[in-house]
Design a protein around this motif. Structure first.
Motif, mmCIF file in Angstrom:
data_model
loop_
_atom_site.group_PDB
_atom_site.id
_atom_site.type_symbol
_atom_site.label_atom_id
_atom_site.label_comp_id
_atom_site.label_asym_id
_atom_site.label_seq_id
_atom_site.Cartn_x
_atom_site.Cartn_y
_atom_site.Cartn_z
ATOM 1 N N ASP A 260 0.827 -1.211 0.000
ATOM 2 C CA ASP A 260 0.000 0.000 0.000
ATOM 3 C C ASP A 260 0.861 1.261 0.000
ATOM 4 O O ASP A 260 0.512 2.255 -0.641
ATOM 5 C CB ASP A 260 -0.905 -0.023 1.237
ATOM 6 N N HIS B 75 0.915 0.871 -5.897
ATOM 7 C CA HIS B 75 -0.351 1.511 -6.224
ATOM 8 C C HIS B 75 -1.456 0.470 -6.133
ATOM 9 O O HIS B 75 -1.241 -0.715 -6.329
ATOM 10 C CB HIS B 75 -0.324 2.119 -7.631
ATOM 11 N N ASP C 294 0.670 -5.691 -5.676
ATOM 12 C CA ASP C 294 0.218 -4.326 -5.905
ATOM 13 C C ASP C 294 0.353 -4.015 -7.391
ATOM 14 O O ASP C 294 0.740 -4.873 -8.183
ATOM 15 C CB ASP C 294 1.006 -3.319 -5.050
ATOM 16 N N HIS C 295 0.030 -2.802 -7.784
ATOM 17 C CA HIS C 295 0.099 -2.397 -9.187
ATOM 18 C C HIS C 295 1.006 -1.183 -9.357
ATOM 19 O O HIS C 295 0.744 -0.293 -10.158
ATOM 20 C CB HIS C 295 -1.308 -2.099 -9.725
ATOM 21 N N GLY C 296 2.086 -1.173 -8.557
ATOM 22 C CA GLY C 296 3.049 -0.085 -8.623
ATOM 23 C C GLY C 296 4.191 -0.390 -9.567
ATOM 24 O O GLY C 296 4.075 -1.214 -10.481
ATOM 25 N N GLU D 170 10.780 5.541 -6.562
ATOM 26 C CA GLU D 170 9.367 5.317 -6.863
ATOM 27 C C GLU D 170 8.706 4.373 -5.864
ATOM 28 O O GLU D 170 7.484 4.339 -5.747
ATOM 29 C CB GLU D 170 9.205 4.749 -8.280
#
Length: 448
Positions: free
Chosen positions: A337, A341, A357-359, A380
């Motif tokens: 989290d 993303h 996650d989608h980071g 990032e």
């Protein structure tokens, strides 16, 4: 090709080359000796036959003849030129040494049978072949034994080096046989390196633990003082920073305990589905959860000792440490989290738990070397101290689970926790779930 095979092959090739060379030299020397001996005998017999023929015109030797039709053409031509000579040739009567010379317009020749010499040479060749084979076999066997000894010692050193690389820095190779050769020097160097590394890591762990312990006393005072400040925005900022500092100190203490292998798991039968949902609820994060029994969890509810991990009314029941499982999952979810993303996906498939996650995904050095404390590597991925994944990995090691990190082909970071299959504990699943509410499961700072 292994080192043992390389040495054995090299020894076999060299020994065969040397043995064949020596055998050929001996063979050639023996053939030359027999041929020279037969030539001297034939020339001596020719001189005797010529002398006897000159005295009384008769052939005194049985192997002497005038103008013998079996005489080799080369020797006949030489006698026609008025010269004597000898030659080894094969005729109708077999191989023989011929000697011939001119006498009163014709050719007198002597034939000495070479069959006995050829038989002696063949016997010698058989002896040479047997000797070469025996010597090559003995040499190769000795080479294999020496190579196996060297290879075995090197494998021992390699095994110890791999254990040291895996984190067991107290591993030592010890003595590798008698004497002081290169392999023994290598073992001593690896042991010296391991000892120095172990001592340095112990100093680092002691330093981390000492710093964390020393900080706890003034930190407790700061927490108390922050609680006494009047309400307001500055007070809230101070309390947040003090809380963050407190979480960092607690994490440092936990890391020092994990590094020292001083942690003992409290194993009990845990309904995995209920435990995962409880952890997600305590984090307060928005997580998409999916649960499937999976093929690696046999059916049947675990309710007592000797019963394997199974699927009960709340999904698979596994024998693990619920507090540490909470800690691992909470750290993975908070990391996803905070540094990735949404949406954050948590899936349970039998004994396999996946957090995605989608980071931007995990950095390359984390995928290659694993989590490193105080290192986030890629901007990032967000802020932090790099202790969350380190602690999760340490607790996974304590409970015997396997925690791996990867990047999803479609983007995002993927952490996979595979719980070990085991037997149910002495408590029932319901009792463990109730007891879990009384045991701390999440780190400070993991709450929203």
């Amino acid at each position: 090709m292994t080192l043992r095979r390389q040495i054995a092959t090299a020894v076999a090739a060299i020994s065969m080359l040397v043995a064949l060379s020596v055998g050929l030299l001996v063979h050639q020397a023996m053939v030359r000796q027999h041929v020279d001996q037969a030539r001297r005998t034939a020339l001596g017999a020719l001189d005797s036959a010529l002398a006897a023929y000159g005295r009384n015109g008769e052939l005194a030797r049985q192997n002497a003849a005038l103008d013998d039709p079996a005489l080799p053409p080369r020797l006949r031509a030489l006698a026609a030129e008025g010269r004597q000579g000898s030659v080894l040739a094969t005729g109708p009567q077999g191989e023989a040494m011929w000697a011939a010379g001119p006498v009163e317009g014709t050719v007198l020749s002597v034939r000495v049978d070479f069959a006995a010499d050829r038989s002696a040479i063949a016997d010698l060749d058989r002896i040479i072949l047997i000797t070469v084979t025996a010597s090559v076999f003995t040499t190769v066997l000795a080479g294999v034994l020496v190579a196996d000894r060297i290879s075995r010692r090197l494998r021992t050193a390699a095994t110890a080096a791999r254990e040291i690389a895996a984190g067991r820095t107290d591993t030592r190779i010890g003595e590798l046989g008698d004497g002081r050769d290169e392999v023994a020097d290598l073992a001593a160097a690896v042991d010296s390196m391991s000892q120095a590394l172990h001592r340095r890591l112990e100093n680092e762990q002691r330093f981390t633990a000492d710093v964390a312990h020393e900080l706890r006393t003034p930190l407790t005072g700061l927490v108390t003082a922050a609680e006494l400040l009047p309400p307001g925005r500055p007070t809230q900022l101070v309390r947040n920073r003090v809380q963050a500092l407190r979480s960092l100190v607690e994490d440092l203490l936990e890391v020092s305990r994990l590094d020292a292998d001083a942690e003992t798991p409290y194993l009990s039968a845990v309904p995995l589905d209920r435990a995962v949902r409880r952890t997600v609820g305590l984090t307060g994060l928005t997580v998409t959860l999916s649960v499937r029994a999976g093929d690696d969890a046999p059916t049947g509810r675990a309710a007592g000792p000797g019963v394997g991990a199974g699927a009960g009314p709340d999904g698979p029941v596994v024998r693990t440490d619920l507090r540490r499982l909470d800690r691992i999952l909470a750290n993975l979810l908070v990391n996803a989290d905070r540094h990735g993303h949404g949406p954050v996906l948590l899936s349970v498939d039998g004994l396999r738990i996946t957090v995605r996650d989608h980071g931007p995904g995990y950095p390359d050095d984390l995928l290659q070397d694993g989590p490193q404390r105080f290192r986030t590597s890629v901007r990032e991925r967000g802020r932090g101290h790099g202790l969350g994944l380190t602690i999760a990995e340490g607790h996974a090691r304590v409970i015997g689970a396997e925690l791996t990190f990867a990047n999803h082909p479609g983007g995002g970071a993927v952490a996979t926790l595979v719980l070990p299959p085991g037997t149910a504990g002495e408590h029932t699943a319901d009792e463990d779930a109730d007891d879990a509410n009384d045991r701390p499961g999440l780190p400070a700072g993991a709450h929203p």
